[in-house]
Design a protein around this motif. Structure first.
Motif: not given
Lengths: 328, 587
Positions: B118-133
């Motif tokens: 869960v804490t690692s999610a704080l380092n995420a780039d939301p744009k890349k998460t969007s691409q992953l989704q």
């Protein structure tokens, strides 16, 4: 309960500008009416407005949850709570610092999380207990981390602000205490004196009732009014029968005699099939379950009386009348 | 040699303790102990058989429908009651939605944190998460702004210093392998799933009055149907049910299933760990042909007894037994082969015997002989659990989603076979990858997708029946105990979300004389039998790596892959005074 007041709360913000909580809710109710929404939307409007009030930098009250002889039904019901939802509550309103069903950490790390929460929130945290407390055979019918459940309860309740006995097992002993009570199971209040124990009975209770009790405490810094059995009056103030939509059928002596009868499908009174709504105080017929969608009698099953003390023995067989008791 | 103790095991139902010997970073031996007991079957003795479902439903309210269904089936089986088609459809609808609800919650709220930091999610780039989704499904909540919002909320939460249920998690453990973007995706879905489950539970509430703990009825269902009433199931309720099915399906197909595959792809080593026994049992469930429920399981006279496998074609999940991974050789399931030992559990048999007993003949008396609390370790060489040891044909088996999927695969059940093939192809692994920790997690998702598809057929049939004027939900011909024989016995099976479940009942003079249950987690979490054969949990943990004994995340991964339910697993049945040797309805 005055000493347990949290200085952070919405009410304080309202009061500082001369608006009481009651005024505020009245306003939300009026807004709902103006917008042509059902009264239930008043609380949604209140939620929406309150979100604008910043909580930043303030501590969320700590809630610790202890599971003893339970079926986890109370937890399940809690997670179906509608306003606030469990996600909203856990992320923004309370700090659920110990709950074995949801906690990320296990074993030693879980125990440490529990101990630090108790220490850091000494005298301030809310302890919710789910399940009955077995006492025979040195408490070996329920152990956690090698300690007996009864020791866990004593230890965790000692530093709590107050205790919520959630469900009929914690409130009255419930199913494990049904005859012949093989494990000498008892209710929570036997072990936490002199702490205030709020009972929220039901098998399971409506999740929203627990949530509303906690929210009441957050808003007003005190517990809701309790009845002689320490149940919140807002939920346990009336008999189900009094507020049942089938009540007029009862008054007209329109009764269901079998589960395959036209009267059954006509929504007549289920009393002859063993309905215990006339002897059961709960909010089911008004609040209903699962986002206000349904409740037992509404869908066609007699009320079993699951929030009443000793219903497992006093109100069974389920499909029979209770000797010597007649509804009014 | 390190002695590892995990107690409480969290993110499960109930009270489970794991002890293990760890040597050179690997689990050498493990012991699973259920540490809570209530004695429900003792409480049932002498009560009205029509009430039994209500009592046993409280064995566990995570598995909230399944014990009730097994119970009403056992009573109906004993009394020879046939239920109306609508009742069968309603039970299928409730049970299927229970599966869907339960499996999704298991993945996100009980299991995901074993894989997601869960804490690692704080380092995420939301744009890349969007691409992953967007790369894994067409779920509409996919824009970068949405994931930025989730990340902001998480940041506020973490910055508050009050981590609540996430406090003291094993964050930063080297066993976590997801990129931060996938962690953020999973955190978003953890929250979405909490809201989703609240909403779709209404489907069950409409039919059963509430969820958890919906209502059932011996002889059918207590669900009033009347399209011309505002106080019964009408068109307005049916359309809400349809919308909820759609809501459930969208989440299962666009979020849950793709997430399981995506997360699994980062943990290939876990398709080789955690296998366990290689023996599997499924009792089958979801009758497809209407009202003749459980005829196959009739314990009655030979004229009515039919081979369960002959009926397997009529159940959506077929029954069967697999030995030593041989998927292609599914054996017939026969309830007479089920027995239970108590030699390593805190019970005794009154005759002092250590032999196993069939549930109709068994007896159990609780007798705690473990260490007096507070204790540091259990006496694992003696009795050490409230969980008994069921065996099939004398051997331990695994039950649950993996067992069901393997049996269905072996028998060529089309939906399951297609989904298995598609999934393993996507993961780039062979069928042997199913015999693993992730195999269990994948099987759970596969059967959820299959059921989500199948449930529409039951729903449509239900609507058609109502349209044709069939409002019957209960057969009340044998409602009154005066219509029952003096003695009767029956069995009811449910292949529950956590695995094969059986209830055995003996009725005498209108009262419960004997009640016994053999429960999924009892099969899986059982201690050894007298010949030393261990159960599925203990077998699956042998060889598990443990990098840090204080943070045994690897052990939790495998244990959680079974979805333990300990309140279910622990039970006692009454000491039946008189054995009824011959099966069937007694004259």
């Amino acid at each position: 309960m005055g000493s347990q007041t949290f200085d952070k709360n919405v009410e304080a913000v309202f009061e500082s500008v001369g608006v009481t909580r009651r005024d505020f809710m009245k306003f939300c109710g009026a807004m709902a009416a103006i917008l042509g929404l059902p009264p239930v939307f008043a609380s949604r409007i209140a939620n929406a407005i309150e979100r604008e009030i910043p909580f930043a930098g303030e501590k969320r009250p700590s809630v610790l949850w202890l599971n003893l002889q339970s079926c986890t039904g109370c937890t399940e019901s809690f997670t179906r709570s509608d306003h606030p939802s469990i996600a909203e509550a856990v992320l923004t309103m309370i700090s659920l610092d110990y709950h074995e069903t949801l906690l990320a950490a296990s074993g030693k790390s879980a125990c440490q999380a529990c101990e630090s929460a108790m220490e850091e929130n000494r005298g301030k945290y809310i302890l919710v207990v789910e399940g009955a407390v077995p006492v025979s055979d040195d408490g070996t019918f329920c152990t956690i981390a090698g300690k007996s459940g009864v020791e866990y309860l004593k230890n965790m309740s000692e530093k709590a602000a107050f205790v919520i006995a959630l469900g009929t097992c914690a409130s009255y002993g419930g199913l494990p205490a049904a005859k012949p009570n093989p494990t000498a199971a008892q209710s929570v209040d036997e072990f936490v004196s002199p702490k205030t124990v709020v009972r929220i009975p039901g098998c399971p209770p409506i999740g929203d009732v627990l949530m509303a009790t906690i929210v009441h405490f957050l808003f007003f810094g005190k517990l809701p009014a309790l009845d002689s059995e320490n149940r919140p009056q807002f939920a346990y103030g009336k008999y189900i029968h009094e507020q049942c939509r089938r009540h007029y059928h009862f008054e007209n002596a329109e009764m269901v005699l079998g589960f395959n009868d036209d009267e059954y499908r006509g929504g007549y009174c289920l009393f002859p099939l063993g309905c215990k709504g006339a002897f059961t105080k709960n909010a089911c017929s008004v609040m209903r379950w699962n986002m206000g969608t349904a409740w037992c009698v509404g869908s066609g099953h007699p009320c079993v009386g699951c929030s009443e003390k000793d219903f497992w023995d006093k109100f069974t067989p389920i499909y029979s009348l209770v000797e010597g008791r007649n509804p009014k | 040699m390190t002695r590892l103790v995990i107690d409480p095991v969290t993110r499960i139902e109930g009270h489970l303790r794991i002890e293990a010997e760890v040597d050179s970073g690997l689990v050498k031996k493990a012991w699973a102990s259920g540490t809570m007991f209530r004695g429900l079957e003792l409480i049932l003795k002498g009560r009205d058989p029509r009430d039994a479902w209500y009592f046993v439903q409280r064995i566990c309210s995570v598995c909230t429908a399944v014990h009730a269904i097994a119970s009403v089936r056992a009573v109906e089986n004993a009394l020879g009651i046939t239920i109306p088609e609508n009742a069968q459809l309603i039970r299928n609808l409730i049970e299927a939605m229970q599966y869907i609800h339960d499996h999704v919650m298991h993945f996100y709220h009980l299991h995901a944190l074993d894989w997601v930091d869960v804490t690692s999610a704080l380092n995420a780039d939301p744009k890349k998460t969007s691409q992953l989704q967007e790369s894994i499904s067409d779920w509409p909540r996919s824009n970068p702004r949405y994931f930025q919002d989730v990340k902001d909320r998480l940041e506020t939460f973490v910055d508050s210093g009050q981590l609540g249920i996430f406090a003291n998690g094993y964050w930063g453990h080297p066993a976590y392998k997801l990129p931060p973007e996938a962690d953020l995706l999973a955190v978003a879905h953890y929250i979405n799933a909490l809201d989703w489950q609240k909403s779709v539970s209404r489907f069950i509430a409409i039919l059963g009055g509430r969820h958890p703990c919906p209502n059932f009825l011996v002889g059918g269902m207590a669900t009033a149907i009347n399209p011309d009433s505002d106080q019964a199931l009408n068109a307005s309720r049916l359309i809400l049910m349809k919308e909820l099915l759609q809501e459930a399906q969208d989440f299962v197909e666009k979020v849950y299933f793709p997430d399981v595959l995506a997360i699994a792809s980062f943990y290939p080593e876990w398709t080789k760990l955690g296998e366990g026994l290689g023996n599997f049992l499924a009792c089958g469930d979801f009758q497809l042909d209407g009202p003749k429920v459980d005829d196959s399981r009739r314990v009655g006279s030979s004229t009515t007894r039919r081979d369960p496998v002959d009926k397997a074609g009529n159940m959506f999940f077929p029954s069967g037994v697999i030995w030593n991974r041989k998927i292609e050789e599914v054996k017939k399931f026969n309830q007479e082969q089920i027995t239970e030992y108590v030699s390593r559990s805190w019970y005794t048999y009154s005759d002092g015997s250590t032999d196993a007993k069939h549930p109709f003949d068994g007896e159990t008396n609780p007798k705690y002989t473990g260490p007096k609390p507070p204790y540091d370790f259990l006496t694992v060489d003696e009795k050490y659990s409230w969980i008994k040891s069921p065996r099939y044909d004398g051997k331990p088996v695994e039950v649950g989603p993996l067992a069901r999927v393997l049996v269905a695969y072996g028998m060529g059940q089309k939906q399951i076979t297609d989904l298995v093939d598609k999934s393993i192809r996507q993961l780039g692994v062979g069928k042997e990858a199913l015999f693993s920790t992730l195999g269990r997690t994948l099987a759970r998702a596969i059967e959820t997708v299959a059921l989500m598809d199948e449930i529409w057929g039951w729903y449509n049939k239900f609507v058609v029946n109502i349209g044709a004027g069939d409002y019957t939900t209960a057969n009340t011909e044998k409602w009154e105990p005066s219509t029952w024989p003096a003695e009767a016995q029956g069995v009811g099976f449910v292949d529950a979300p956590r695995g094969a479940l059986g209830h055995w009942i003996k009725i005498k003079n209108g009262k419960i004389d004997h009640y016994q249950m053999v429960v999924p987690t009892t099969w899986n979490a059982s201690p050894p039998d007298p010949s030393g054969q261990i159960g599925a949990y203990e077998a699956s943990l042998v060889g598990t790596p443990v990098v840090d004994a204080d943070k045994p995340i690897e052990v939790l991964r495998t244990i959680h892959s079974f979805d333990p339910c300990i309140a279910c697993a622990v039970h006692v049945h009454d000491a039946g005074k008189k054995k009824i040797k011959s099966a069937g309805i007694m004259p």
